[in-house]
Each structure stands twice: as structure tokens, then as C-alpha cells.
Design a protein around this motif. Structure first.
Motif, PDB file in Angstrom:
ATOM      1  N   VAL A  49      -9.237   2.138  -7.785  1.00 44.02           N
ATOM      2  CA  VAL A  49      -9.800   1.287  -6.735  1.00 44.02           C
ATOM      3  C   VAL A  49      -8.968   1.313  -5.457  1.00 44.02           C
ATOM      4  CG1 VAL A  49     -10.355  -1.098  -6.110  1.00 44.02           C
ATOM      5  CG2 VAL A  49     -10.986  -0.227  -8.366  1.00 44.02           C
ATOM      6  N   VAL A  50      -7.671   1.071  -5.581  1.00 47.65           N
ATOM      7  CA  VAL A  50      -6.830   0.928  -4.383  1.00 47.65           C
ATOM      8  C   VAL A  50      -6.655   2.258  -3.658  1.00 47.65           C
ATOM      9  CG1 VAL A  50      -4.603   0.121  -3.517  1.00 47.65           C
ATOM     10  CG2 VAL A  50      -5.661  -1.023  -5.470  1.00 47.65           C
ATOM     11  N   GLN A  51      -6.730   3.387  -4.373  1.00 45.43           N
ATOM     12  CA  GLN A  51      -6.572   4.669  -3.705  1.00 45.43           C
ATOM     13  C   GLN A  51      -7.727   4.973  -2.745  1.00 45.43           C
ATOM     14  OE1 GLN A  51      -6.522   8.091  -6.272  1.00 45.43           O
ATOM     15  NE2 GLN A  51      -8.437   7.551  -7.312  1.00 45.43           N
ATOM     16  N   LEU A  52      -8.769   4.158  -2.785  1.00 46.65           N
ATOM     17  CA  LEU A  52      -9.829   4.286  -1.781  1.00 46.65           C
ATOM     18  C   LEU A  52      -9.318   3.918  -0.391  1.00 46.65           C
ATOM     19  CD1 LEU A  52     -12.813   2.685  -3.746  1.00 46.65           C
ATOM     20  CD2 LEU A  52     -12.489   5.108  -3.235  1.00 46.65           C
ATOM     21  N   PHE A  53      -8.154   3.230  -0.345  1.00 50.42           N
ATOM     22  CA  PHE A  53      -7.581   2.816   0.934  1.00 50.42           C
ATOM     23  C   PHE A  53      -6.164   3.334   1.153  1.00 50.42           C
ATOM     24  CE2 PHE A  53     -10.518  -0.579  -0.426  1.00 50.42           C
ATOM     25  CZ  PHE A  53     -11.438  -0.498   0.611  1.00 50.42           C
ATOM     26  N   ASP A  54      -5.400   3.581   0.077  1.00 47.77           N
ATOM     27  CA  ASP A  54      -4.024   4.057   0.202  1.00 47.77           C
ATOM     28  C   ASP A  54      -3.682   4.904  -1.011  1.00 47.77           C
ATOM     29  OD1 ASP A  54      -0.927   3.790  -0.222  1.00 47.77           O
ATOM     30  OD2 ASP A  54      -1.269   3.183   1.861  1.00 47.77           O
ATOM     31  N   SER A  55      -2.968   5.993  -0.803  1.00 50.12           N
ATOM     32  CA  SER A  55      -2.690   6.951  -1.879  1.00 50.12           C
ATOM     33  C   SER A  55      -1.309   6.778  -2.514  1.00 50.12           C
ATOM     34  CB  SER A  55      -2.814   8.385  -1.340  1.00 50.12           C
ATOM     35  OG  SER A  55      -1.910   8.587  -0.260  1.00 50.12           O
ATOM     36  N   ASN A  56      -0.630   5.665  -2.229  1.00 52.58           N
ATOM     37  CA  ASN A  56       0.696   5.427  -2.797  1.00 52.58           C
ATOM     38  C   ASN A  56       0.557   4.987  -4.262  1.00 52.58           C
ATOM     39  OD1 ASN A  56       3.298   4.728  -3.445  1.00 52.58           O
ATOM     40  ND2 ASN A  56       3.525   3.156  -1.870  1.00 52.58           N
ATOM     41  N   ILE A  57       0.439   5.973  -5.155  1.00 57.27           N
ATOM     42  CA  ILE A  57       0.199   5.695  -6.565  1.00 57.27           C
ATOM     43  C   ILE A  57       1.347   4.913  -7.197  1.00 57.27           C
ATOM     44  CG2 ILE A  57      -0.268   6.691  -8.818  1.00 57.27           C
ATOM     45  CD1 ILE A  57      -2.533   6.994  -6.796  1.00 57.27           C
ATOM     46  N   THR A  58       2.583   5.302  -6.865  1.00 57.48           N
ATOM     47  CA  THR A  58       3.751   4.614  -7.429  1.00 57.48           C
ATOM     48  C   THR A  58       3.756   3.149  -7.032  1.00 57.48           C
ATOM     49  OG1 THR A  58       5.036   6.665  -7.353  1.00 57.48           O
ATOM     50  CG2 THR A  58       6.257   4.602  -7.577  1.00 57.48           C
ATOM     51  N   GLY A  59       3.434   2.880  -5.762  1.00 56.03           N
ATOM     52  CA  GLY A  59       3.384   1.495  -5.301  1.00 56.03           C
ATOM     53  C   GLY A  59       2.301   0.695  -6.005  1.00 56.03           C
ATOM     54  N   ILE A  60       1.159   1.342  -6.255  1.00 53.38           N
ATOM     55  CA  ILE A  60       0.063   0.675  -6.963  1.00 53.38           C
ATOM     56  C   ILE A  60       0.480   0.351  -8.403  1.00 53.38           C
ATOM     57  CG2 ILE A  60      -2.306   0.925  -7.816  1.00 53.38           C
ATOM     58  CD1 ILE A  60      -2.799   2.806  -5.406  1.00 53.38           C
ATOM     59  N   LEU A  61       1.135   1.322  -9.065  1.00 51.15           N
ATOM     60  CA  LEU A  61       1.613   1.098 -10.425  1.00 51.15           C
ATOM     61  C   LEU A  61       2.641  -0.032 -10.472  1.00 51.15           C
ATOM     62  CD1 LEU A  61       2.066   4.780 -11.680  1.00 51.15           C
ATOM     63  CD2 LEU A  61       0.306   3.164 -12.389  1.00 51.15           C
ATOM     64  N   ALA A  62       3.567  -0.020  -9.510  1.00 48.14           N
ATOM     65  CA  ALA A  62       4.604  -1.046  -9.481  1.00 48.14           C
ATOM     66  C   ALA A  62       4.005  -2.431  -9.257  1.00 48.14           C
ATOM     67  CB  ALA A  62       5.627  -0.725  -8.389  1.00 48.14           C
ATOM     68  N   THR A  63       3.010  -2.517  -8.387  1.00 44.71           N
ATOM     69  CA  THR A  63       2.356  -3.795  -8.122  1.00 44.71           C
ATOM     70  C   THR A  63       1.639  -4.303  -9.365  1.00 44.71           C
ATOM     71  OG1 THR A  63       2.028  -3.249  -5.785  1.00 44.71           O
ATOM     72  CG2 THR A  63       0.633  -4.985  -6.701  1.00 44.71           C
ATOM     73  N   SER A  64       0.893  -3.416 -10.042  1.00 49.95           N
ATOM     74  CA  SER A  64       0.178  -3.805 -11.255  1.00 49.95           C
ATOM     75  C   SER A  64       1.141  -4.278 -12.334  1.00 49.95           C
ATOM     76  CB  SER A  64      -0.645  -2.624 -11.781  1.00 49.95           C
ATOM     77  OG  SER A  64      -1.618  -2.234 -10.844  1.00 49.95           O
ATOM     78  N   LEU A  65       2.269  -3.577 -12.464  1.00 47.61           N
ATOM     79  CA  LEU A  65       3.274  -3.963 -13.445  1.00 47.61           C
ATOM     80  C   LEU A  65       3.856  -5.336 -13.111  1.00 47.61           C
ATOM     81  CD1 LEU A  65       5.147  -3.377 -15.844  1.00 47.61           C
ATOM     82  CD2 LEU A  65       6.660  -2.148 -14.260  1.00 47.61           C
ATOM     83  N   ALA A  66       4.186  -5.556 -11.840  1.00 44.89           N
ATOM     84  CA  ALA A  66       4.769  -6.832 -11.422  1.00 44.89           C
ATOM     85  C   ALA A  66       3.791  -7.984 -11.648  1.00 44.89           C
ATOM     86  CB  ALA A  66       5.180  -6.762  -9.954  1.00 44.89           C
ATOM     87  N   ILE A  67       2.521  -7.766 -11.311  1.00 39.31           N
ATOM     88  CA  ILE A  67       1.506  -8.800 -11.515  1.00 39.31           C
ATOM     89  C   ILE A  67       1.361  -9.123 -12.993  1.00 39.31           C
ATOM     90  CG2 ILE A  67      -0.985  -9.226 -11.454  1.00 39.31           C
ATOM     91  CD1 ILE A  67       0.229  -9.749  -8.790  1.00 39.31           C
ATOM     92  N   TRP A  68       1.367  -8.081 -13.829  1.00 40.81           N
ATOM     93  CA  TRP A  68       1.237  -8.265 -15.275  1.00 40.81           C
ATOM     94  C   TRP A  68       2.401  -9.087 -15.816  1.00 40.81           C
ATOM     95  CZ3 TRP A  68       3.890  -5.835 -19.586  1.00 40.81           C
ATOM     96  CH2 TRP A  68       3.227  -5.990 -20.817  1.00 40.81           C
ATOM     97  N   ILE A  69       3.604  -8.770 -15.371  1.00 42.18           N
ATOM     98  CA  ILE A  69       4.785  -9.503 -15.827  1.00 42.18           C
ATOM     99  C   ILE A  69       4.760 -10.943 -15.332  1.00 42.18           C
ATOM    100  CG2 ILE A  69       7.296  -9.688 -15.602  1.00 42.18           C
ATOM    101  CD1 ILE A  69       7.406  -6.625 -15.588  1.00 42.18           C
ATOM    102  N   ILE A  70       4.462 -11.131 -14.049  1.00 44.92           N
ATOM    103  CA  ILE A  70       4.503 -12.470 -13.451  1.00 44.92           C
ATOM    104  C   ILE A  70       3.409 -13.381 -14.007  1.00 44.92           C
ATOM    105  CG2 ILE A  70       4.185 -13.765 -11.292  1.00 44.92           C
ATOM    106  CD1 ILE A  70       5.529 -11.385  -9.853  1.00 44.92           C
TER     107      ILE A  70
END
Length: 331
Positions: free
Chosen positions: A287-308
Motif C-alpha cells: 500500500v505505502v509503496q504507492l507513494f514512497d519506495s522506502n521499503i526499509t522505512g515501511i518495515l520499521a514503521t510496521s514493526l514499531a507500530i506492532w510493538i507499541i
């Protein structure tokens, strides 16, 4: 009395620690099974130590706002069968989060919450808790429908002509139909109860859901209002963390993307402890790569949200399970 005491000892000093250890072990195993987990953790650590660390802290603070709103929502609706303080409601919600961590699509959440109620109110409370979840689900589905329409209008055109566009259309058609049915069902609960009462063979089950007959439009709209506030907190957390991890998206793009992520998560069968993190990563990338291709940043955000939003509350809940108060005899 001796039997009850032995049960309480078993629950508090055996089951509680076992749940806590199982949760910690499963989180560790979950991370090991994911691709790129080392890069995501490294990126998250660097962000927490950098100048943007305050945004990470704020996202954690918003976690308490998130679950506080959920606790208030449950407190409002559960008073139809029993009055609870806000603190008791918070404890129930965190305990429910722990049990939800191990069950498909978080269905164990209901069992964790009703531990804080009198025995006579527990079965009735399940139907009220389901209504509480329905309110959040309604907001999730309608927001997700809007998010898909936004993605189709403003997302990367080339990617939308691939498989991503196909599955977005399929999800859209399903969500519209399901949201319309759920909305009608949500605002017709009292009528549904009265209709079921006319069926002789269902007299016993209907005694447990008759409490739904007391849910007027004011209460139902209040549940929806609190659900909207909670949903806004989710969006705010993602906005903060995307910025931390260098995913360059506007507020509108965050709202559109995240609403679709939540929509798909609500539809796809997942177990938080086994599959949800992987599903979050996959959907987030698509979904997010439709606007930005920073895959690592997307993964890190998803991980942080999951933990928090899931791991920390589940750990808090597992500690509450250790407390004797959860299993005290109630008058």
C-alpha cells in the motif's frame, strides 16, 4: 474453599508466568521468521537514538491514549450489566489484549475482559463487548473504503495497473457490501432482539442478549464517536513513525494508506502472535509503496507500530494476569 484456593494459586503462580514467558518467546520467534528483521530493528534503534526520538516517545504515549479510549468505550457500554471504574476497565482491556494475542483475529479479547466482571454478568457482557468491537469495525471499514478510493485516485498509476490494483478492487467490493450490512445490523440491534424473542426455541439464548435492547441511538453514536477518536490516534502514530523512519508521505497519504492496512487486517484471518506482523509488513509494503519506495522505512514503521500497540499492551496484560486481584472471588 480449598479447591477455589488451589485454582487461584494455579492461575496466579503457574498460568500467569507461563503466559508471560510464552508471550516473550513467541515475540522472539516471530521476529526471527520475518525477512529483513535485522535491518528493521537496526533502523528503529538508530531512530530512537537520533534527533527524532521524541516522535517515537510521543507514539508510545499515544498508545495509552489509544487503549484508554478503548477502556472508556467498554466502560460506557458494560455499565448496562455492571459498573466498573475507569482503572478496572483499563485492566480488563489490557488483560483482554494479552489473550487476544494468541487467538485468531483477537477473539480471545472477550474472555480476558470478562474476568473483571461478576459471574452473573459475564455472559451478558460478551454480547455488549461484541457491540463495542462492531463500532470500531464500522469505522475501520468505512474509513478503509475511503482509503481505497483515495489510493485509486492518487496512488502510483503504474503499480495500480498491476496485481495491487486488482486486489484493491476486490477488497473494495467486499468492504462496501459488508459495511452496509454491518451498519444496518448495528443500528437495528434492539429490533433484532425483539424478533429473536418470538422464536420459542431461542428463549434461553435470547435471555443473554436481551441487554442489547437497552442500547439506544445515543449510546451507539457515543461508541462510534470514541471509535473515531481512537482511529485518529492510530493515524497519528503512523504519521509520527513514518516521519521518524524517512518514509516521505503527506498526512492525506498516511490516512489513505493506513486506513487500507487496517481494513485488510480486519478481513484477513490472523493470529497476532504468529502471523499478524508478517501480514502488516506485506500489506504496508503493497500500500505505502504507492507513494514512497522506502521499503526499509515501511518495515520499521510496521514493526514499531506492532510493538507499541500490541506487544507492550500484551506484556502489561500478562503482568496483570499475575495479580491476585484478577482472580479474586467477587460478591
Amino acid at each position: 474453599m480449598t479447591t477455589n484456593k488451589n485454582i487461584k494459586i494455579l492461575l496466579n503462580y503457574v498460568i500467569g508466568p507461563l503466559v508471560f514467558c510464552l508471550l516473550a518467546w513467541s515475540i522472539y520467534r516471530q521476529l526471527l521468521r520475518q525477512n529483513n528483521w535485522q535491518a528493521s530493528l537496526k533502523h528503529a534503534w538508530e531512530a530512537m537514538m537520533g534527533a527524532e526520538a521524541w516522535k517515537m516517545v510521543l507514539a508510545v504515549v499515544l498508545m495509552f491514549a489509544n487503549w484508554g479510549l478503548e477502556a472508556r468505550k467498554w466502560q460506557v457500554i458494560i455499565k448496562r450489566v455492571q459498573h466498573l471504574s475507569f482503572i478496572q476497565s483499563c485492566k480488563a482491556v489490557f488483560t483482554g489484549t494479552t489473550l487476544a494475542f494468541f487467538t485468531p483475529n483477537r477473539i480471545g479479547e472477550y474472555m480476558g475482559r470478562i474476568l473483571y466482571l461478576d459471574e452473573g454478568a459475564r455472559i451478558k457482557a460478551i454480547s455488549l463487548t461484541i457491540v463495542c468491537s462492531m463500532g470500531q469495525l464500522l469505522i475501520t471499514w468505512w474509513a478503509g473504503i475511503g482509503g481505497i478510493l483515495y489510493l485509486k485516485a492518487y496512488g502510483n498509476t503504474e503499480l495500480l495497473h498491476t496485481f495491487a490494483g486488482l486486489w484493491l478492487n476486490l477488497v473494495l467490493y467486499f468492504a462496501v457490501g459488508a459495511a452496509v450490512v454491518l451498519t444496518l445490523f448495528y443500528f437495528r440491534l434492539a429490533g433484532l432482539v425483539r424478533w429473536i424473542e418470538k422464536i420459542p426455541k431461542l428463549q434461553k439464548p435470547v435471555s443473554y442478549i436481551r441487554v442489547l435492547d437497552n442500547l439506544n441511538a445515543t449510546i451507539l453514536f457515543r461508541i462510534l464517536s470514541l471509535s473515531i477518536l481512537r482511529y485518529s490516534v492510530f493515524i497519528g502514530q503512523y504519521f509520527l513513525l513514518f516521519d521518524v523512519f524517512d518514509v516521505h508521505v503527506t498526512a492525506a497519504q498516511v490516512a489513505g494508506s493506513v486506513s487500507v492496512i487496517f481494513l485488510v487486517l480486519s478481513i484477513v484471518p490472523t493470529i497476532a502472535v504468529i502471523t499478524e506482523l508478517g501480514v502488516r509488513w506485506k500489506i504496508g509494503i503493497e500500500v505505502v509503496q504507492l507513494f514512497d519506495s522506502n521499503i526499509t522505512g515501511i518495515l520499521a514503521t510496521s514493526l514499531a507500530i506492532w510493538i507499541i500497540n500490541l506487544v507492550i499492551p500484551a506484556l502489561i496484560g500478562s503482568l496483570l494476569i499475575l495479580g491476585i486481584k484478577v482472580f479474586n472471588n467477587r460478591k
